[in-house]
Scaffold this motif. Structure first.
Motif, PDB file in Angstrom:
ATOM      1  N   ARG A 158       0.696  -0.888  -0.292  1.00 24.95           N
ATOM      2  CA  ARG A 158      -0.144  -0.222   0.045  1.00 24.95           C
ATOM      3  C   ARG A 158       0.565   1.146   0.368  1.00 24.95           C
ATOM      4  O   ARG A 158       0.877   1.896   0.832  1.00 24.95           O
ATOM      5  CB  ARG A 158      -1.062   0.264   1.214  1.00 24.95           C
ATOM      6  CG  ARG A 158      -1.948  -1.293   1.503  1.00 24.95           C
ATOM      7  CD  ARG A 158      -2.734  -0.660   2.290  1.00 24.95           C
ATOM      8  NE  ARG A 158      -3.867  -0.495   2.317  1.00 24.95           N
ATOM      9  CZ  ARG A 158      -5.437  -0.100   2.638  1.00 24.95           C
ATOM     10  NH1 ARG A 158      -5.088  -1.309   3.689  1.00 24.95           N
ATOM     11  NH2 ARG A 158      -5.785   0.092   1.584  1.00 24.95           N
ATOM     12  N   ILE A 159       1.682   1.765  -1.336  1.00 22.16           N
ATOM     13  CA  ILE A 159       2.334   2.867  -1.112  1.00 22.16           C
ATOM     14  C   ILE A 159       1.030   3.744  -1.577  1.00 22.16           C
ATOM     15  O   ILE A 159       0.214   3.652  -2.069  1.00 22.16           O
ATOM     16  CB  ILE A 159       3.613   2.302  -2.321  1.00 22.16           C
ATOM     17  CG1 ILE A 159       2.832   2.096  -3.934  1.00 22.16           C
ATOM     18  CG2 ILE A 159       4.411   1.965  -1.635  1.00 22.16           C
ATOM     19  CD1 ILE A 159       4.323   1.843  -4.580  1.00 22.16           C
ATOM     20  N   PHE A 160       1.767   5.269  -1.966  1.00 22.89           N
ATOM     21  CA  PHE A 160       1.403   5.965  -2.566  1.00 22.89           C
ATOM     22  C   PHE A 160       1.318   6.090  -4.066  1.00 22.89           C
ATOM     23  O   PHE A 160       2.467   7.221  -4.262  1.00 22.89           O
ATOM     24  CB  PHE A 160       1.222   7.452  -1.695  1.00 22.89           C
ATOM     25  CG  PHE A 160       1.066   7.580  -0.498  1.00 22.89           C
ATOM     26  CD1 PHE A 160      -0.084   6.942   0.425  1.00 22.89           C
ATOM     27  CD2 PHE A 160       2.480   7.388   0.487  1.00 22.89           C
ATOM     28  CE1 PHE A 160      -0.471   6.505   1.324  1.00 22.89           C
ATOM     29  CE2 PHE A 160       1.685   7.237   2.306  1.00 22.89           C
ATOM     30  CZ  PHE A 160       0.561   6.960   2.318  1.00 22.89           C
ATOM     31  N   PRO A 161       0.653   5.624  -4.987  1.00 26.15           N
ATOM     32  CA  PRO A 161       1.783   5.080  -6.664  1.00 26.15           C
ATOM     33  C   PRO A 161       1.402   6.734  -6.899  1.00 26.15           C
ATOM     34  O   PRO A 161       2.407   6.652  -7.374  1.00 26.15           O
ATOM     35  CB  PRO A 161       0.119   4.966  -6.870  1.00 26.15           C
ATOM     36  CG  PRO A 161      -0.888   5.125  -5.952  1.00 26.15           C
ATOM     37  CD  PRO A 161      -0.181   4.906  -4.843  1.00 26.15           C
ATOM     38  N   ASP A 162       1.047   7.552  -6.844  1.00 25.49           N
ATOM     39  CA  ASP A 162       0.857   8.996  -7.326  1.00 25.49           C
ATOM     40  C   ASP A 162       1.917  10.029  -6.842  1.00 25.49           C
ATOM     41  O   ASP A 162       2.248  10.626  -7.369  1.00 25.49           O
ATOM     42  CB  ASP A 162      -0.275   9.764  -7.727  1.00 25.49           C
ATOM     43  CG  ASP A 162      -1.144   8.777  -8.764  1.00 25.49           C
ATOM     44  OD1 ASP A 162      -0.745   7.876  -9.029  1.00 25.49           O
ATOM     45  OD2 ASP A 162      -2.301   8.998  -8.837  1.00 25.49           O
ATOM     46  N   MET A 163       2.641  10.016  -5.634  1.00 23.68           N
ATOM     47  CA  MET A 163       3.916   9.840  -5.126  1.00 23.68           C
ATOM     48  C   MET A 163       5.329   9.823  -5.605  1.00 23.68           C
ATOM     49  O   MET A 163       5.068   8.856  -5.824  1.00 23.68           O
ATOM     50  CB  MET A 163       3.708  10.942  -3.476  1.00 23.68           C
ATOM     51  CG  MET A 163       2.422  10.986  -2.851  1.00 23.68           C
ATOM     52  SD  MET A 163       1.500  10.420  -1.797  1.00 23.68           S
ATOM     53  CE  MET A 163       1.999  12.552  -1.209  1.00 23.68           C
TER      54      MET A 163
END
Lengths: 290, 258
Positions: free
Chosen positions: B88-93
């Motif tokens: 669960r990374i922050f994909p757009d950052m």
């Protein structure tokens, strides 16, 4: 100079509208940046407009104080309704905020102090061009600062993955409430400015149609940067003027734009990341030539 | 004293008993593994420790402090960070932004400092960025700091999650199946990273069902089966424990779990 004076006499209202719509689109941009699909911003605009107009009309407050009132009143309302509704996500939040917008419109329609369906007439014309320019610039600067801080990163983290954001030590509830309330402040100021240059306001300006208009501007322009909402607001304010012959179908055209954008340009017209990618591709192609 | 004490924890969802009288003592500065077959309730233990769900009975204490009623973001601030089974990374950052999100509670400048970009604000942001880059270098991703996270390979995303979790400056790191879906060479790399993290003084508490990976890596192992702890001890002891062999391979099988 004379040409400019002519132009200004004819189109100053349009330019003012662009500025106010840009402010509205930015207000929704802030709310969306935290992942909150809210349709309440038209109602917050109405609350700001009526509060400020009543303050100058009835109590003869000076304009800056009335503007402040137009910012504070929607903020208080946002804090009160935000606590229960922001537990909802996605389309459920959209429905709850839509209902809130309708309740607000009907309240304004039926209250005595708001002038009921006739609205408020004879609001002093206090908004000048530089008011709008300065407030838009301050709002843009503030939002740009927020983006580059822990607050902006927290908003974006919540939008991208709420559970992960929570487990990174972010208080998700208070940040959502902050984004929702700050959005309400911007929408309220936009409403207060608008009321003081249109002379007249009525409940129908703050209903569902307006909520969708604000959403369309923001989505059309793109939510990946601050330029997007301003661009979207500009286009959707000028477009009806350029296509007067389509006047009767304005809403249909807006709806069509929303559908086309969502289908073919999900990140909106202005997407810094896409531009960078295009530039890189071009460079790569040039570099590939012998 | 152990870092994390799970005492007599029970959890049921409606009529389904997921955990029953689970006792686990996780030491600091060591790698502790919770293993067990699929559906044994391992991830539920993590969800309870991080406060995402509440136990039906029993108590959880971190550094002697009872965690009952403490909301998840506060638990993180006390020093427990975790990664997720399904990344669960922050994909757009960008990678840097991902890691800096983890430093949220450590950046305590106020709203005015933020608006006016005061020297204190700049200094706090600069220090935070430096630490984030340092953490990215620990997992050898610092050269990609400005790339967006969705461009990373699966193994790199896992490593980014490590760095992001470490950015909260935890004392205990919870890893939920850190090598799930990885090939053997990726696994070897990750195993090394986890050892490095322990050697830097962090406590590591991981969930896994890849037995070989666990036996080579961990200092201590507990085995969960059908919501109960059936064995606990050093890897060598667990490997030959009859109940564990039965849980993994079925009754009457002579084979040793390797």
């Amino acid at each position: 100079m004379a040409a400019f004076a002519d132009f200004w006499a004819t189109y100053s209202t349009l330019v003012y509208s662009v500025g106010i719509h840009a402010l509205l689109a930015l207000s929704l941009w802030l709310t969306l940046s935290c992942g909150l699909l809210s349709l309440a911003n038209a109602a917050f605009m109405g609350i700001g407009a009526y509060t400020a107009a009543l303050l100058t009309l009835n109590l003869h407050w000076p304009f800056p104080a009335a503007l402040l009132g137009g910012a504070v009143a929607p903020a208080v309302v946002a804090l009160i309704i935000g606590a229960p509704t922001l537990r909802l996500s996605g389309v459920y939040l959209a429905m709850a905020t839509l209902a809130f917008g309708e309740v607000t419109r009907i309240l304004i329609l039926n209250l005595q102090i708001t002038g009921g369906p006739e609205g408020l007439n004879g609001i002093p014309l206090l908004t000048t061009g530089w008011h709008i320019v300065v407030i838009l610039a301050v709002a843009g600067y503030g939002l740009a600062r927020i983006r580059r801080s822990r607050l902006g990163r927290a908003f974006e983290a919540i939008r991208e993955d709420e559970v992960a954001a929570r487990l990174m030590g972010i208080n998700v509830e208070s940040h959502k409430l902050a984004a929702f309330t700050l959005g309400a402040v911007l929408a309220g100021v936009a409403g207060a400015l608008n009321a003081h240059f249109t002379f007249f306001i009525s409940p129908r300006e703050y209903g569902f149609e307006n909520a969708v208009d604000i959403l369309t501007m923001t989505i059309l322009g793109g939510t990946t940067s601050l330029i997007g909402p301003v661009l979207g607001a500009t286009i959707l304010t000028l477009l009806p003027e350029l296509m007067r012959f389509l006047h009767a179908y304005r809403l249909a055209v807006n709806g069509l734009i929303l559908v086309v954008v969502v289908l073919f340009l999900p990140t909106g017209l202005w997407d810094a990341r896409r531009f960078r990618q295009l530039l890189k591709n071009r460079r790569a192609r040039k570099g590939g030539q012998p | 004293m152990s870092l994390l004490s799970i005492r007599g924890i029970g959890k049921h969802f409606g009529g389904l008993q997921v955990l029953e009288d689970v006792n686990i003592e996780v030491p600091g500065g060591a790698i502790f593994a919770l293993i067990g077959p699929n559906g044994a309730g391992k991830t539920t233990v993590f969800n309870l420790v991080t406060g995402l769900i509440k136990p039906s009975s029993g108590s959880i204490a971190f550094e002697g402090r009872d965690l009952a009623g403490v909301p998840p973001h506060q638990i993180t601030r006390l020093g427990i960070a975790r990664t997720f089974q399904n990344i669960r990374i922050f994909p757009d950052m960008t990678l840097l932004e991902n890691v800096m999100v983890g430093r949220h509670h450590l950046l305590n400048y106020g709203g005015l400092a933020l608006l006016f970009a005061t020297p204190a604000f700049r200094e706090a942001e600069r220090r935070s960025r430096e630490r984030a880059l340092e953490l990215l270098s620990w997992v050898k991703l610092d050269h990609k700091a400005d790339a967006t996270a969705d461009n990373l390979s699966y193994g790199e995303q896992r490593k980014l999650e490590f760095a992001r979790a470490l950015a909260t400056e935890p004392k205990l790191l919870l890893l939920d199946e850190p090598v799930a879906g990885m090939n053997p060479s990726e696994k070897a790399v990750l195993m090394e990273e986890i050892r490095n993290i322990r050697d830097r003084g962090y406590g590591v508490f991981l969930i896994e069902h890849d037995m070989r990976f666990v036996m080579n890596l961990c200092d201590r192992v507990a085995v969960l089966n059908f919501g109960r702890i059936i064995a606990e001890g050093p890897p060598d002891e667990i490997r030959t424990h009859p109940d564990v062999i039965e849980a993994y391979l079925g009754r009457g099988d002579e084979a040793e779990v390797s």
